[in-house]
Scaffold this motif. Structure first.
Motif, mmCIF file in Angstrom:
data_model
loop_
_atom_site.group_PDB
_atom_site.id
_atom_site.type_symbol
_atom_site.label_atom_id
_atom_site.label_comp_id
_atom_site.label_asym_id
_atom_site.label_seq_id
_atom_site.Cartn_x
_atom_site.Cartn_y
_atom_site.Cartn_z
ATOM 1 N N PHE A 43 0.972 -1.222 0.018
ATOM 2 C CA PHE A 43 0.136 0.052 -0.017
ATOM 3 C C PHE A 43 0.970 1.417 -0.015
ATOM 4 C CE2 PHE A 43 -1.937 3.507 2.778
ATOM 5 C CZ PHE A 43 -2.864 3.645 1.825
ATOM 6 N N ALA A 44 1.868 1.392 0.853
ATOM 7 C CA ALA A 44 2.775 2.391 1.030
ATOM 8 C C ALA A 44 3.479 2.650 -0.072
ATOM 9 C CB ALA A 44 3.614 2.463 2.039
ATOM 10 N N ASN A 45 4.114 1.683 -0.891
ATOM 11 C CA ASN A 45 4.874 1.606 -1.913
ATOM 12 C C ASN A 45 4.121 2.211 -3.210
ATOM 13 O OD1 ASN A 45 7.410 0.904 -0.959
ATOM 14 N ND2 ASN A 45 6.983 -1.328 -1.420
ATOM 15 N N ARG A 46 2.763 1.587 -3.267
ATOM 16 C CA ARG A 46 1.692 2.035 -4.188
ATOM 17 C C ARG A 46 1.716 3.460 -4.372
ATOM 18 N NH1 ARG A 46 -4.092 -0.075 -5.510
ATOM 19 N NH2 ARG A 46 -4.487 0.849 -7.444
ATOM 20 N N PRO B 194 6.499 6.942 2.581
ATOM 21 C CA PRO B 194 7.220 5.958 3.656
ATOM 22 C C PRO B 194 6.502 5.320 4.500
ATOM 23 C CG PRO B 194 6.852 8.590 4.257
ATOM 24 C CD PRO B 194 6.162 8.373 3.258
ATOM 25 N N TRP B 195 7.220 4.344 4.844
ATOM 26 C CA TRP B 195 6.565 3.099 5.698
ATOM 27 C C TRP B 195 7.683 2.427 6.782
ATOM 28 C CZ3 TRP B 195 9.196 -1.385 4.735
ATOM 29 C CH2 TRP B 195 9.901 -1.520 3.393
ATOM 30 N N CYS B 196 7.190 1.772 7.874
ATOM 31 C CA CYS B 196 8.017 1.444 8.675
ATOM 32 C C CYS B 196 7.275 0.284 9.166
ATOM 33 C CB CYS B 196 8.157 2.420 9.858
ATOM 34 S SG CYS B 196 8.906 2.072 11.286
ATOM 35 N N VAL B 197 7.961 -0.951 9.262
ATOM 36 C CA VAL B 197 7.340 -2.151 9.652
ATOM 37 C C VAL B 197 8.284 -2.838 10.753
ATOM 38 C CG1 VAL B 197 5.608 -2.541 7.973
ATOM 39 C CG2 VAL B 197 8.004 -3.472 7.760
ATOM 40 N N VAL B 198 7.772 -3.394 11.768
ATOM 41 C CA VAL B 198 8.578 -4.402 12.564
ATOM 42 C C VAL B 198 7.948 -5.553 12.672
ATOM 43 C CG1 VAL B 198 9.607 -4.674 15.056
ATOM 44 C CG2 VAL B 198 9.304 -2.144 14.152
ATOM 45 N N CYS C 248 12.778 -5.827 2.028
ATOM 46 C CA CYS C 248 13.426 -4.942 1.281
ATOM 47 C C CYS C 248 13.670 -4.991 -0.148
ATOM 48 C CB CYS C 248 14.959 -5.176 1.945
ATOM 49 S SG CYS C 248 15.342 -4.772 3.794
ATOM 50 N N GLU C 249 13.353 -6.046 -0.563
ATOM 51 C CA GLU C 249 13.369 -6.115 -1.997
ATOM 52 C C GLU C 249 12.072 -5.502 -2.766
ATOM 53 O OE1 GLU C 249 13.886 -10.172 -2.848
ATOM 54 O OE2 GLU C 249 16.007 -10.298 -2.193
ATOM 55 N N THR C 250 11.219 -5.110 -1.926
ATOM 56 C CA THR C 250 9.951 -4.441 -2.277
ATOM 57 C C THR C 250 10.174 -3.057 -2.748
ATOM 58 O OG1 THR C 250 8.992 -3.591 -0.157
ATOM 59 C CG2 THR C 250 8.493 -5.833 -1.201
ATOM 60 N N ASN C 251 11.389 -2.339 -2.234
ATOM 61 C CA ASN C 251 11.358 -1.006 -2.337
ATOM 62 C C ASN C 251 12.850 -0.892 -2.370
ATOM 63 O OD1 ASN C 251 11.995 1.814 -1.898
ATOM 64 N ND2 ASN C 251 9.793 2.068 -1.415
ATOM 65 N N PRO C 252 13.515 -0.177 -3.446
ATOM 66 C CA PRO C 252 15.101 -0.044 -3.511
ATOM 67 C C PRO C 252 15.611 0.873 -2.485
ATOM 68 C CG PRO C 252 14.240 1.149 -5.386
ATOM 69 C CD PRO C 252 13.201 0.112 -4.870
ATOM 70 N N ASN C 253 14.687 1.762 -1.843
ATOM 71 C CA ASN C 253 15.136 2.749 -0.868
ATOM 72 C C ASN C 253 14.764 1.988 0.620
ATOM 73 O OD1 ASN C 253 15.764 4.716 -2.669
ATOM 74 N ND2 ASN C 253 13.490 5.098 -2.973
ATOM 75 N N VAL D 132 13.607 -3.460 12.215
ATOM 76 C CA VAL D 132 12.713 -2.532 11.552
ATOM 77 C C VAL D 132 13.136 -2.207 10.167
ATOM 78 C CG1 VAL D 132 13.927 -0.355 12.757
ATOM 79 C CG2 VAL D 132 11.674 -0.181 11.837
ATOM 80 N N ILE D 133 12.139 -2.313 9.442
ATOM 81 C CA ILE D 133 12.402 -2.046 8.065
ATOM 82 C C ILE D 133 11.787 -0.729 7.580
ATOM 83 C CG2 ILE D 133 12.181 -3.105 5.624
ATOM 84 C CD1 ILE D 133 11.842 -5.329 8.493
ATOM 85 N N TYR D 134 12.239 0.122 6.965
ATOM 86 C CA TYR D 134 11.789 1.537 6.687
ATOM 87 C C TYR D 134 12.209 2.049 5.411
ATOM 88 C CZ TYR D 134 15.981 3.385 8.461
ATOM 89 O OH TYR D 134 17.349 3.525 8.404
ATOM 90 N N THR D 135 11.257 3.157 4.901
ATOM 91 C CA THR D 135 11.602 4.030 3.973
ATOM 92 C C THR D 135 11.726 5.295 4.467
ATOM 93 O OG1 THR D 135 9.600 4.175 2.740
ATOM 94 C CG2 THR D 135 11.125 2.274 1.985
ATOM 95 N N LEU D 136 12.590 6.048 3.898
ATOM 96 C CA LEU D 136 12.298 7.643 4.258
ATOM 97 C C LEU D 136 11.534 8.386 3.318
ATOM 98 C CD1 LEU D 136 16.014 8.313 5.251
ATOM 99 C CD2 LEU D 136 14.185 7.964 6.785
ATOM 100 N N PRO D 137 10.891 9.482 3.732
ATOM 101 C CA PRO D 137 10.040 10.193 2.795
ATOM 102 C C PRO D 137 10.865 10.978 1.650
ATOM 103 C CG PRO D 137 9.740 11.223 4.895
ATOM 104 C CD PRO D 137 11.170 10.112 5.285
#
Length: 166
Positions: free
Chosen positions: A96-99, A103-107, A138-143, A157-162
């Motif tokens: 959902f966040a990638n689409r 930014p997202w953060c999951v534990v 991690c493979e769902t988003n290069p960032n 914790v796996i996350y992306t930044l804005p």
């Protein structure tokens, strides 16, 4: 109050000073009229539910009654999507966040490899371990990035930044 005062933060997370004392919250669902299907109503073809709950101490915690359209609107206006121990929802949270470019953060904790047999990391392996789940996310988003939180257990914790503004 004495129970709340007995909670302390440790490397294992929040714990009660008397670890041998077991909590039984089964009565919460049984005593909460809002857990019944009677509280679901249909208005203008939108399903609504009263999300009020009763706390373990017996106090009513009011919730909001929202419909699918309102929920979609709220989700489209988020600026960050977070999932803490999201179990089966972890993949959907990240997708959902990638689409939406959020930014997202999951534990993540549990892998559910028997339920999600189509999850595969880039080498073709089925996601069966927590380490592989972290890699798959991690493979769902290069960032995507990974950090280790300061407590025991499933603490990745796996996350992306804005995205940076142009």
């Amino acid at each position: 109050q004495s129970r709340a005062k007995a909670i302390k933060w440790t490397t294992k997370g929040l714990t009660h000073e008397s670890e041998d004392e077991e909590e039984d919250f089964d009565h919460v669902e049984e005593n909460n009229p809002n857990f019944t299907d009677d509280n679901i109503t249909s208005q203008n073809n939108n399903v609504q539910r009263d999300y009020s709950t009763i706390s373990p101490l017996g106090k009513v915690i009011p919730g909001e009654t929202i419909n699918a359209k309102v929920t979609r609107d709220i989700l489209r206006r988020c600026s960050l999507v977070v999932g803490l121990h999201p179990d089966q929802a972890v993949g959907d949270i990240v997708a959902f966040a990638n689409r939406l470019g959020l930014p997202w953060c999951v534990v993540p904790c549990c892998v559910y490899s028997k339920l999600f047999t189509k999850r595969r990391i880039k080498d073709g392996s089925i996601v069966r371990t927590h380490e592989q789940l972290v890699q798959w996310l991690c493979e769902t988003n290069p960032n995507a990035r990974v950090a280790t939180l300061g407590f025991e257990g499933k603490n990745k914790v796996i996350y992306t930044l804005p995205r940076e503004e142009d």
